[in-house]
Design an enzyme around this catalytic site. Structure first.
Site, mmCIF file in Angstrom:
data_model
loop_
_atom_site.group_PDB
_atom_site.id
_atom_site.type_symbol
_atom_site.label_atom_id
_atom_site.label_comp_id
_atom_site.label_asym_id
_atom_site.label_seq_id
_atom_site.Cartn_x
_atom_site.Cartn_y
_atom_site.Cartn_z
ATOM 1 N N GLY A 12 -0.513 -5.338 -1.709
ATOM 2 C CA GLY A 12 -1.179 -4.049 -1.441
ATOM 3 C C GLY A 12 -1.024 -3.121 -2.628
ATOM 4 O O GLY A 12 0.089 -2.948 -3.141
ATOM 5 N N GLY A 16 1.618 2.690 -0.442
ATOM 6 C CA GLY A 16 2.841 1.944 -0.151
ATOM 7 C C GLY A 16 3.181 0.967 -1.265
ATOM 8 O O GLY A 16 4.300 0.961 -1.791
ATOM 9 N N SER A 38 -3.012 -7.260 -5.266
ATOM 10 C CA SER A 38 -3.898 -6.345 -4.539
ATOM 11 C C SER A 38 -5.342 -6.827 -4.587
ATOM 12 O O SER A 38 -5.828 -7.260 -5.637
ATOM 13 C CB SER A 38 -3.828 -4.925 -5.112
ATOM 14 N N ALA A 39 -5.980 -6.709 -3.440
ATOM 15 C CA ALA A 39 -7.404 -7.059 -3.365
ATOM 16 C C ALA A 39 -8.239 -6.046 -4.146
ATOM 17 O O ALA A 39 -9.385 -6.331 -4.495
ATOM 18 C CB ALA A 39 -7.837 -7.092 -1.897
ATOM 19 N N ALA A 82 -4.321 -11.824 -1.055
ATOM 20 C CA ALA A 82 -3.320 -12.751 -0.501
ATOM 21 C C ALA A 82 -3.908 -13.357 0.767
ATOM 22 O O ALA A 82 -4.400 -12.626 1.636
ATOM 23 C CB ALA A 82 -2.025 -12.007 -0.201
ATOM 24 N N CYS A 165 -6.016 7.858 12.719
ATOM 25 C CA CYS A 165 -6.190 8.665 11.498
ATOM 26 C C CYS A 165 -7.281 9.689 11.777
ATOM 27 O O CYS A 165 -8.368 9.620 11.221
ATOM 28 C CB CYS A 165 -6.569 7.695 10.375
ATOM 29 N N GLY A 317 -0.082 9.594 3.757
ATOM 30 C CA GLY A 317 0.263 9.133 2.418
ATOM 31 C C GLY A 317 1.718 9.416 2.078
ATOM 32 O O GLY A 317 2.412 8.565 1.516
ATOM 33 N N CYS A 351 1.555 17.394 4.535
ATOM 34 C CA CYS A 351 0.134 17.076 4.435
ATOM 35 C C CYS A 351 -0.633 18.363 4.148
ATOM 36 O O CYS A 351 -0.262 19.419 4.656
ATOM 37 C CB CYS A 351 -0.313 16.483 5.779
ATOM 38 N N LYS A 386 -4.521 21.257 -2.803
ATOM 39 C CA LYS A 386 -4.970 19.875 -2.588
ATOM 40 C C LYS A 386 -5.697 19.343 -3.832
ATOM 41 O O LYS A 386 -5.518 18.189 -4.220
ATOM 42 C CB LYS A 386 -5.864 19.794 -1.344
HETATM 43 C C1 LIG Z 1 -10.593 9.690 4.641
HETATM 44 C C2 LIG Z 1 -9.100 9.708 4.641
HETATM 45 C C3 LIG Z 1 -8.429 10.860 4.263
HETATM 46 C C4 LIG Z 1 -7.035 10.888 4.259
HETATM 47 N N1 LIG Z 1 -6.412 12.049 3.887
HETATM 48 C C5 LIG Z 1 -5.070 12.078 3.827
HETATM 49 C C6 LIG Z 1 -4.391 13.263 3.394
HETATM 50 O O1 LIG Z 1 -5.026 14.278 3.114
HETATM 51 N N2 LIG Z 1 -3.041 13.239 3.330
HETATM 52 C C7 LIG Z 1 -2.327 12.123 3.657
HETATM 53 O O2 LIG Z 1 -1.109 12.146 3.571
HETATM 54 N N3 LIG Z 1 -2.929 10.990 4.068
HETATM 55 C C8 LIG Z 1 -4.278 10.943 4.146
HETATM 56 N N4 LIG Z 1 -4.912 9.795 4.557
HETATM 57 C C9 LIG Z 1 -4.075 8.627 4.908
HETATM 58 C C10 LIG Z 1 -3.706 7.817 3.655
HETATM 59 O O3 LIG Z 1 -4.872 7.497 2.940
HETATM 60 C C11 LIG Z 1 -2.949 6.580 4.097
HETATM 61 O O4 LIG Z 1 -1.714 7.026 4.604
HETATM 62 C C12 LIG Z 1 -2.680 5.619 2.950
HETATM 63 O O5 LIG Z 1 -3.861 5.223 2.291
HETATM 64 C C13 LIG Z 1 -1.976 4.379 3.477
HETATM 65 O O6 LIG Z 1 -1.474 3.656 2.400
HETATM 66 P P1 LIG Z 1 -1.015 2.144 2.552
HETATM 67 O O7 LIG Z 1 -0.440 1.754 1.228
HETATM 68 O O8 LIG Z 1 -0.176 1.955 3.748
HETATM 69 O O9 LIG Z 1 -2.346 1.298 2.860
HETATM 70 P P2 LIG Z 1 -3.874 1.400 2.396
HETATM 71 O O10 LIG Z 1 -4.178 2.671 1.679
HETATM 72 O O11 LIG Z 1 -4.635 1.060 3.596
HETATM 73 O O12 LIG Z 1 -3.985 0.221 1.353
HETATM 74 C C14 LIG Z 1 -3.808 -1.113 1.655
HETATM 75 C C15 LIG Z 1 -3.845 -1.902 0.362
HETATM 76 O O13 LIG Z 1 -3.572 -3.266 0.657
HETATM 77 C C16 LIG Z 1 -4.545 -4.071 0.029
HETATM 78 N N5 LIG Z 1 -4.651 -5.301 0.817
HETATM 79 C C17 LIG Z 1 -4.873 -5.443 2.144
HETATM 80 N N6 LIG Z 1 -4.861 -6.739 2.485
HETATM 81 C C18 LIG Z 1 -4.617 -7.417 1.345
HETATM 82 C C19 LIG Z 1 -4.488 -8.783 1.033
HETATM 83 N N7 LIG Z 1 -4.598 -9.734 1.962
HETATM 84 N N8 LIG Z 1 -4.242 -9.142 -0.243
HETATM 85 C C20 LIG Z 1 -4.117 -8.195 -1.211
HETATM 86 N N9 LIG Z 1 -4.231 -6.899 -0.966
HETATM 87 C C21 LIG Z 1 -4.474 -6.507 0.287
HETATM 88 C C22 LIG Z 1 -5.794 -3.221 0.008
HETATM 89 O O14 LIG Z 1 -6.699 -3.697 -0.966
HETATM 90 C C23 LIG Z 1 -5.183 -1.864 -0.353
HETATM 91 O O15 LIG Z 1 -4.923 -1.790 -1.746
HETATM 92 C C24 LIG Z 1 -6.295 9.735 4.615
HETATM 93 C C25 LIG Z 1 -6.967 8.575 5.005
HETATM 94 C C26 LIG Z 1 -8.354 8.555 5.023
HETATM 95 C C27 LIG Z 1 -9.065 7.285 5.430
#
Ligand SMILES: Cc1cc2nc3c(=O)[nH]c(=O)nc-3n(C[C@H](O)[C@H](O)[C@H](O)COP(=O)(O)OP(=O)(O)OC[C@H]3O[C@@H](n4cnc5c(N)ncnc54)[C@H](O)[C@@H]3O)c2cc1C
Length: 408
Positions: A12, A16, A38-39, A82, A165, A317, A351, A386
């Protein structure tokens, strides 16, 4: 171990994964070999996607290519998907056929989108828009531009039952209202928030401080309609239907779906719960496989209270970044044999939600009630906070800057 080095594979490349990889290198230096798969080739600042939808941001301005920054920090970057994790053989396999042995895995794979509980709502069917990828945001941007240029119309903005979300729906509806008011054409449009939350500002965490009243005031003053405990059951072109039979005609629909865990995690026997999220101990280790850590959206967290219509717990995030930092710290404890494992589930969440003209600063610690800290602020300055935070965060990803949480 290979060449005396501990091998960690991070899957990912978002909040995270990138933070986990950097923190592992910081904490363990040359004792660890970190590979990030990462994809996506780029880190995407997802919180800015609502601005892309409004046409206020170009997609390229909110991305950082991952390869260069990770390489400079000694992390091997594999741009691939993956496809399999074998906990017995301790390997991760990619679509390209490469096999990566590991001593620890950090799964930061986020979620897949589940549109199945509301037939007709999948954006692939062409009726509804959503906001998780650049492609989706650009399609929504074009639809929003047509909507705003029209002689008047009705928008439903909201979330399907089970969504966790819901925050971006609030941002998007308030941004639409801001744009229309600035054009002096607000009176021609009907904007309606449709959410499974039992009250405005619930956000999957049973509210924060007086958020509910704050949001009600905001929605009243912006003449926004809302329906809470809304169970959308079907969408067809121009019309959404709720479980109680209410029909909501629309010219524009933007919806957020329920999530389920990412496919690669769902495919590992015993790793996920029925929706594919990963149950962990408080140190973020899978309860089934102790050398698999999970961080971010992929972690299973139960709702604090049941709601009449299901609402999931959000992982913001900031929370994802905190989990990544704590998981890396715990892996470092396991590798070095010194120090104490830290709690990765009792987290603060900061946030900033944007409304286009003003912003809302929200701080909750811990993120689930009962809390020690619940701070809410509203003001024009938070809109600019922001904006500044987006710039800071993209630099942070480029250069592994220390965490600053002023703008989450
Ligand atoms: C429109 C929107 C607005 C938001 N605004 C806010 C905000 O203002 N403040 C805030 O704190 N949070 C906000 N969020 C939430 C925030 O974006 C998420 O908390 C955060 O993106 C989560 O991060 P993550 O690393 O858990 O996963 P994700 O961001 O979901 O990323 C997952 C990653 O894993 C990769 N992946 C998945 N499966 C595979 C695989 N099999 N092989 C390789 N790679 C893989 C994907 O390509 C991606 O890179 C918002 C979300 C959205 C949708």
């Amino acid at each position: 171990m290979a060449n005396g080095k501990h091998r960690v594979v991070v899957v990912g490349g978002s909040f995270g994964g990138v933070n986990a990889a950097y923190q592992l290198r910081r904490k363990l230096g040359d004792r660890v070999e970190v590979t990030l798969i990462s994809a996506d080739a780029d880190f995407l600042f997802i919180p800015s996607l609502p601005w892309v939808m409004m046409g206020w941001r170009k997609p390229d301005a909110i991305k950082v290519p991952l390869a260069g920054p990770l390489r400079r920090k000694g992390v091997s970057f594999i741009h691939d998907r993956a496809t399999a994790i074998d906990p017995q053989a301790q390997t991760v396999t990619t679509a390209g056929g490469k096999v990566f042995p590991y001593d620890h895995v950090v799964l930061a794979t986020g979620s897949d989108l589940d549109w199945s509980n509301v037939p007709g709502s999948d954006p692939a069917e062409g009726t509804v828009h959503t906001c998780f990828t650049v492609k989706q945001a650009v399609a929504a941007r074009d639809a929003i531009a047509r909507f705003l240029a029209s002689d008047g119309g009705r928008a439903i903005i909201g979330a399907n039952p089970g969504a966790s979300c819901t925050g971006p729906a609030y941002e998007i509806i308030m941004m639409l209202e801001t744009a229309l008011r600035r054009q002096k054409r607000r009176h021609l449009f009907d904007l309606h928030l449709v959410t499974p939350e039992p009250f405005l500002g619930h956000f999957g965490v049973n509210g924060i401080g007086n958020m509910s009243r704050m949001m009600e005031d905001e929605f009243h003053s912006r003449h926004l309609k809302w329906t809470t405990s809304a169970a959308l059951t079907a969408v067809e072109p121009g019309k959404a239907t709720l479980a109680d039979g209410t029909e909501l005609p629309f010219d524009l629909a933007v919806l957020i779906p329920a999530f389920y865990g990412a496919q690669v995690a769902r495919d590992v026997e015993g790793l996920g719960n029925p929706r594919g999220f990963i149950p962990t101990d408080k140190h973020l280790r899978s309860t089934k496989y102790s050398n698999i850590y999970a961080v971010g959206v992929s972690v299973a967290i139960a709702p604090p209270v049941p709601t009449p219509v299901p609402v999931g717990v959000p992982k913001t995030g900031h929370m994802c970044e905190e989990m990544a930092t704590r998981a890396a710290a715990n892996i470092a404890v396991e590798v070095t044999g010194s120090g104490e494992l830290v709690d990765g589930l009792t987290l603060p969440a900061t946030c900033v939600a944007d409304a286009g003209d003003v912003g809302f600063y929200i701080k909750a610690d811990p993120f689930l009630p009962p809390r020690n800290v619940a701070v809410l602020r509203r003001g024009v300055r938070y809109h600019y906070v922001k904006l500044a935070f987006e710039r800071f965060y993209l630099e942070k990803v480029k250069r592994d800057l220390p965490a600053m949480h002023f703008g989450w």
